[in-house]
Design a protein around this motif. Structure first.
Motif, PDB file in Angstrom:
ATOM      1  N   ASN A 103     111.190  51.737  54.452  1.00 53.10           N
ATOM      2  CA  ASN A 103     112.032  50.744  55.128  1.00 53.10           C
ATOM      3  C   ASN A 103     111.446  49.337  55.043  1.00 53.10           C
ATOM      4  OD1 ASN A 103     113.568  52.922  55.893  1.00 53.10           O
ATOM      5  ND2 ASN A 103     113.682  52.349  58.049  1.00 53.10           N
ATOM      6  N   LEU A 104     110.157  49.235  54.759  1.00 57.60           N
ATOM      7  CA  LEU A 104     109.506  47.922  54.664  1.00 57.60           C
ATOM      8  C   LEU A 104     109.835  47.306  53.307  1.00 57.60           C
ATOM      9  CD1 LEU A 104     106.044  48.836  56.223  1.00 57.60           C
ATOM     10  CD2 LEU A 104     107.989  47.743  57.348  1.00 57.60           C
ATOM     11  N   SER A 105     111.098  46.988  53.127  1.00 56.88           N
ATOM     12  CA  SER A 105     111.614  46.621  51.810  1.00 56.88           C
ATOM     13  C   SER A 105     111.103  45.279  51.310  1.00 56.88           C
ATOM     14  CB  SER A 105     113.144  46.606  51.844  1.00 56.88           C
ATOM     15  OG  SER A 105     113.617  45.700  52.824  1.00 56.88           O
ATOM     16  N   THR A 106     110.534  44.445  52.206  1.00 50.09           N
ATOM     17  CA  THR A 106     110.005  43.149  51.767  1.00 50.09           C
ATOM     18  C   THR A 106     108.491  43.191  51.539  1.00 50.09           C
ATOM     19  OG1 THR A 106     109.677  42.381  54.047  1.00 50.09           O
ATOM     20  CG2 THR A 106     111.821  41.918  53.025  1.00 50.09           C
ATOM     21  N   LEU A 107     107.880  44.361  51.693  1.00 51.17           N
ATOM     22  CA  LEU A 107     106.418  44.468  51.577  1.00 51.17           C
ATOM     23  C   LEU A 107     105.965  44.160  50.155  1.00 51.17           C
ATOM     24  CD1 LEU A 107     104.071  45.276  53.515  1.00 51.17           C
ATOM     25  CD2 LEU A 107     104.110  47.513  52.398  1.00 51.17           C
ATOM     26  N   ARG A 108     105.005  43.251  50.050  1.00 52.42           N
ATOM     27  CA  ARG A 108     104.467  42.865  48.746  1.00 52.42           C
ATOM     28  C   ARG A 108     103.048  43.369  48.519  1.00 52.42           C
ATOM     29  NH1 ARG A 108     106.467  36.544  48.144  1.00 52.42           N
ATOM     30  NH2 ARG A 108     108.718  36.970  48.339  1.00 52.42           N
ATOM     31  N   GLU A 109     102.306  43.534  49.597  1.00 56.98           N
ATOM     32  CA  GLU A 109     100.922  43.994  49.461  1.00 56.98           C
ATOM     33  C   GLU A 109     100.626  45.034  50.541  1.00 56.98           C
ATOM     34  OE1 GLU A 109      97.999  40.901  49.322  1.00 56.98           O
ATOM     35  OE2 GLU A 109      99.340  39.489  48.300  1.00 56.98           O
ATOM     36  N   SER A 152     110.858  48.200  63.166  1.00 60.06           N
ATOM     37  CA  SER A 152     110.842  46.923  63.889  1.00 60.06           C
ATOM     38  C   SER A 152     110.252  45.782  63.071  1.00 60.06           C
ATOM     39  CB  SER A 152     110.043  47.060  65.193  1.00 60.06           C
ATOM     40  OG  SER A 152     110.632  47.991  66.066  1.00 60.06           O
ATOM     41  N   LEU A 153     109.231  46.065  62.281  1.00 60.75           N
ATOM     42  CA  LEU A 153     108.515  45.004  61.557  1.00 60.75           C
ATOM     43  C   LEU A 153     108.994  44.923  60.109  1.00 60.75           C
ATOM     44  CD1 LEU A 153     104.933  45.626  62.983  1.00 60.75           C
ATOM     45  CD2 LEU A 153     106.808  44.279  63.955  1.00 60.75           C
ATOM     46  N   THR A 154     110.287  44.823  59.946  1.00 58.12           N
ATOM     47  CA  THR A 154     110.889  44.935  58.615  1.00 58.12           C
ATOM     48  C   THR A 154     110.779  43.668  57.776  1.00 58.12           C
ATOM     49  OG1 THR A 154     113.033  44.405  59.600  1.00 58.12           O
ATOM     50  CG2 THR A 154     112.502  46.741  59.306  1.00 58.12           C
ATOM     51  N   HIS A 155     110.148  42.612  58.323  1.00 60.96           N
ATOM     52  CA  HIS A 155     109.928  41.402  57.537  1.00 60.96           C
ATOM     53  C   HIS A 155     108.499  41.316  57.008  1.00 60.96           C
ATOM     54  CE1 HIS A 155     113.845  39.746  58.522  1.00 60.96           C
ATOM     55  NE2 HIS A 155     113.626  40.025  59.793  1.00 60.96           N
ATOM     56  N   HIS A 162     109.460  39.329  63.528  1.00 63.80           N
ATOM     57  CA  HIS A 162     109.462  38.606  62.269  1.00 63.80           C
ATOM     58  C   HIS A 162     108.061  38.172  61.821  1.00 63.80           C
ATOM     59  CE1 HIS A 162     110.129  35.405  65.315  1.00 63.80           C
ATOM     60  NE2 HIS A 162     109.572  34.573  64.466  1.00 63.80           N
ATOM     61  N   ILE A 163     107.023  38.874  62.250  1.00 62.27           N
ATOM     62  CA  ILE A 163     105.719  38.634  61.641  1.00 62.27           C
ATOM     63  C   ILE A 163     105.763  39.104  60.185  1.00 62.27           C
ATOM     64  CG2 ILE A 163     104.392  38.721  63.774  1.00 62.27           C
ATOM     65  CD1 ILE A 163     103.555  41.527  63.070  1.00 62.27           C
ATOM     66  N   ARG A 164     105.031  38.413  59.360  1.00 64.76           N
ATOM     67  CA  ARG A 164     105.074  38.702  57.928  1.00 64.76           C
ATOM     68  C   ARG A 164     103.768  39.273  57.400  1.00 64.76           C
ATOM     69  NH1 ARG A 164     108.318  33.224  55.997  1.00 64.76           N
ATOM     70  NH2 ARG A 164     110.114  33.537  57.373  1.00 64.76           N
ATOM     71  N   GLN A 165     102.683  39.061  58.143  1.00 68.56           N
ATOM     72  CA  GLN A 165     101.404  39.639  57.740  1.00 68.56           C
ATOM     73  C   GLN A 165     100.751  40.257  58.970  1.00 68.56           C
ATOM     74  OE1 GLN A 165      98.914  37.150  55.312  1.00 68.56           O
ATOM     75  NE2 GLN A 165     100.641  36.047  54.447  1.00 68.56           N
TER      76      GLN A 165
END
Length: 200
Positions: A131-137, A108-111, A87-90
């Protein structure tokens, strides 16, 4: 030579970006065969700190980001331990020697909200990158990327995309469906045209 490992574990506002985030860093220096164990120790420490954040209230958790910075380590591959930090985000991997990213990044790093791989030797991104559906940058300038995977159009939350200084000749035909994209830097590539869906 010496390995300088930078570990960043910080709480920052959800709206901040890789370009302006302020971090506190624990810096360790080791030599020779000790470097691998040092990196393992760093990641284990990060996981321990990260797990401790699970005790925060839901409201508090909404206000923090978890940042892992492994910058300028001359990494040619990612340590397996990274994929336990689900659940790392950056994730900051700038200025290493990566030529590819493993599929585990996408499974694995989908957050992840911010991924920075500036100044590596990446020739491609994983097929499952969408799959990185929450990626913003995504900060991937100064690499060797020749194309983007077709799944790239699934990054519906992507707002900032930096691809300056790669080897791109084309973009996926459905690239224009990135409706949230606000900043797109793609200078110093080999693009002659943009997809018809771009700007639609």
């Amino acid at each position: 030579g010496k390995l300088r490992a930078r570990l960043c574990y910080v709480d920052i506002a959800e709206t901040s970006s890789i370009s302006n985030m302020e971090t506190e860093k624990d810096t360790l220096t080791e030599t020779g065969h000790e470097s691998d164990s040092t990196l393992h120790t760093i990641l284990s420490s990060f996981k321990h700190q990260q797990i401790s954040q699970n005790h925060k209230t839901e409201q508090e958790d909404q206000q923090i980001n978890h940042v892992l910075c492994l910058k300028s380590l001359d990494l040619s591959s990612l340590p397996e331990a990274i994929f336990d930090l689900t659940h790392i985000r950056q994730l900051v991997l700038d200025y290493n020697s990566l030529t590819s990213l493993p599929d585990q990044v996408c499974t694995s790093l989908t957050h992840l909200r911010i991924l920075s791989v500036l100044g590596n030797d990446l020739e491609e991104l994983p097929t499952l990158f969408g799959n990185l559906s929450t990626l913003r940058e995504l900060h991937a300038s100064e690499n060797c990327l020749q194309e983007l995977p077709d799944s790239f159009s699934k990054l519906k939350e992507l707002r900032i995309l930096h691809l300056t200084g790669n080897e791109l000749r084309t973009l996926p035909s459905n690239f224009g469906y990135l409706e949230q994209l606000k900043t797109f830097m793609v200078d110093e590539n080999h693009l002659k045209t943009l997809p018809k869906t771009f700007g639609s």
